[in-house]
Structures are given as C-alpha cells and as structure tokens.
Motif scaffolding. Structure first.
Motif, PDB file in Angstrom:
ATOM      1  N   MET A   1      44.875  45.177  44.055  1.00  0.00           N
ATOM      2  CA  MET A   1      45.877  44.732  43.100  1.00  0.00           C
ATOM      3  C   MET A   1      45.729  43.225  42.872  1.00  0.00           C
ATOM      4  O   MET A   1      45.434  42.475  43.793  1.00  0.00           O
ATOM      5  N   LEU A   2      45.933  42.810  41.640  1.00  0.00           N
ATOM      6  CA  LEU A   2      45.854  41.390  41.309  1.00  0.00           C
ATOM      7  C   LEU A   2      47.071  40.656  41.847  1.00  0.00           C
ATOM      8  O   LEU A   2      48.126  41.245  42.048  1.00  0.00           O
ATOM      9  N   LYS A   3      46.907  39.353  42.040  1.00  0.00           N
ATOM     10  CA  LYS A   3      48.015  38.493  42.437  1.00  0.00           C
ATOM     11  C   LYS A   3      48.230  37.481  41.321  1.00  0.00           C
ATOM     12  O   LYS A   3      47.357  37.274  40.482  1.00  0.00           O
ATOM     13  N   ILE A  27      50.762  41.988  33.265  1.00  0.00           N
ATOM     14  CA  ILE A  27      49.404  42.314  33.697  1.00  0.00           C
ATOM     15  C   ILE A  27      49.402  42.823  35.134  1.00  0.00           C
ATOM     16  O   ILE A  27      48.708  43.783  35.462  1.00  0.00           O
ATOM     17  N   LEU A  28      50.200  42.198  35.991  1.00  0.00           N
ATOM     18  CA  LEU A  28      50.284  42.632  37.392  1.00  0.00           C
ATOM     19  C   LEU A  28      50.828  44.053  37.488  1.00  0.00           C
ATOM     20  O   LEU A  28      50.371  44.849  38.315  1.00  0.00           O
ATOM     21  N   ALA A  29      51.797  44.386  36.641  1.00  0.00           N
ATOM     22  CA  ALA A  29      52.358  45.735  36.653  1.00  0.00           C
ATOM     23  C   ALA A  29      51.301  46.766  36.264  1.00  0.00           C
ATOM     24  O   ALA A  29      51.210  47.841  36.871  1.00  0.00           O
ATOM     25  N   LEU A  30      50.478  46.445  35.272  1.00  0.00           N
ATOM     26  CA  LEU A  30      49.423  47.367  34.852  1.00  0.00           C
ATOM     27  C   LEU A  30      48.332  47.480  35.914  1.00  0.00           C
ATOM     28  O   LEU A  30      47.757  48.550  36.114  1.00  0.00           O
ATOM     29  N   SER A  31      48.058  46.373  36.616  1.00  0.00           N
ATOM     30  CA  SER A  31      46.954  46.365  37.576  1.00  0.00           C
ATOM     31  C   SER A  31      47.247  47.181  38.840  1.00  0.00           C
ATOM     32  O   SER A  31      46.342  47.483  39.598  1.00  0.00           O
ATOM     33  N   GLU A  32      48.490  47.551  39.059  1.00  0.00           N
ATOM     34  CA  GLU A  32      48.845  48.340  40.248  1.00  0.00           C
ATOM     35  C   GLU A  32      48.131  49.690  40.278  1.00  0.00           C
ATOM     36  O   GLU A  32      47.884  50.237  41.341  1.00  0.00           O
ATOM     37  N   PHE A  33      47.791  50.215  39.112  1.00  0.00           N
ATOM     38  CA  PHE A  33      47.216  51.559  39.016  1.00  0.00           C
ATOM     39  C   PHE A  33      45.707  51.551  38.795  1.00  0.00           C
ATOM     40  O   PHE A  33      45.112  52.600  38.575  1.00  0.00           O
ATOM     41  N   TRP A  34      45.084  50.366  38.843  1.00  0.00           N
ATOM     42  CA  TRP A  34      43.656  50.277  38.603  1.00  0.00           C
ATOM     43  C   TRP A  34      42.861  50.636  39.853  1.00  0.00           C
ATOM     44  O   TRP A  34      43.297  50.412  40.976  1.00  0.00           O
ATOM     45  N   THR A  35      41.657  51.151  39.627  1.00  0.00           N
ATOM     46  CA  THR A  35      40.724  51.389  40.732  1.00  0.00           C
ATOM     47  C   THR A  35      40.074  50.049  41.100  1.00  0.00           C
ATOM     48  O   THR A  35      40.214  49.059  40.375  1.00  0.00           O
ATOM     49  N   ASP A  36      39.352  50.033  42.208  1.00  0.00           N
ATOM     50  CA  ASP A  36      38.669  48.809  42.632  1.00  0.00           C
ATOM     51  C   ASP A  36      37.653  48.355  41.593  1.00  0.00           C
ATOM     52  O   ASP A  36      37.499  47.154  41.334  1.00  0.00           O
ATOM     53  N   ARG A  37      36.984  49.300  40.979  1.00  0.00           N
ATOM     54  CA  ARG A  37      35.968  48.974  39.971  1.00  0.00           C
ATOM     55  C   ARG A  37      36.623  48.351  38.729  1.00  0.00           C
ATOM     56  O   ARG A  37      36.100  47.378  38.165  1.00  0.00           O
ATOM     57  N   GLU A  38      37.764  48.895  38.302  1.00  0.00           N
ATOM     58  CA  GLU A  38      38.462  48.348  37.131  1.00  0.00           C
ATOM     59  C   GLU A  38      38.997  46.951  37.422  1.00  0.00           C
ATOM     60  O   GLU A  38      38.944  46.060  36.561  1.00  0.00           O
ATOM     61  N   GLU A  39      39.479  46.743  38.636  1.00  0.00           N
ATOM     62  CA  GLU A  39      39.976  45.421  39.012  1.00  0.00           C
ATOM     63  C   GLU A  39      38.838  44.397  39.033  1.00  0.00           C
ATOM     64  O   GLU A  39      38.993  43.272  38.557  1.00  0.00           O
ATOM     65  N   ALA A  40      37.690  44.797  39.553  1.00  0.00           N
ATOM     66  CA  ALA A  40      36.523  43.902  39.583  1.00  0.00           C
ATOM     67  C   ALA A  40      36.085  43.551  38.166  1.00  0.00           C
ATOM     68  O   ALA A  40      35.723  42.395  37.879  1.00  0.00           O
TER      69      ALA A  40
END
Length: 73
Positions: A1-3, A27-40
């Motif tokens: 998850m992003l900070k 953006i942080l709210a949306l990033s809670e559901f991302w996979t590691d690859r999507e976050e990278a």
C-alpha cells in the motif's frame, strides 16, 4: 500500500481524465486494493510521469521539473 510520503509535491495526479488534480487521500484509498505489481507500476509512474490504467481507473501523472539555479560566473 502507498503512503502519503510516496506522493511528492512536484507530482500532479489526475484520475479518469478529470481536470481537477486528485488528492493524496483519494489515491491512497484506491491503492489499498492494488497488487504488488500494480503498486510497483504506479511508483514508477510517479518517478517519470505519464499515464496508466490500473483496475479500470486511468491515472495521469505530471512531474514538474526541478528549477535549476544558474550561478553567475
């Protein structure tokens, strides 16, 4: 998850081709559901700018260049 620290002040992020820049909290709210690859992928986008679609949401990142101060010689 992003900070919150992941998103810098020189980065402007637009969601779904909106004219209004998104807030960090959105953006942080949306990033809670991302996979590691999507976050990278998003972190890479933050560094170099551009656009990407993650889980059906379109993101566009504009990075302002640093202002270089030129010294008198």
């Amino acid at each position: 998850m992003l900070k919150k620290q992941s998103i810098r002040s020189n980065q402007t992020i637009f969601i779904n081709k909106n004219d209004r820049p998104a807030t960090k909290d959105e953006i942080l709210a949306l990033s809670e559901f991302w996979t590691d690859r999507e976050e990278a992928l998003f972190r890479k986008l933050l560094k170099q700018g551009g656009s990407v679609k993650i889980q059906g949401t379109h993101f566009r990142v504009v990075v302002q260049e640093k202002m270089l101060k030129l010294r008198d010689m």
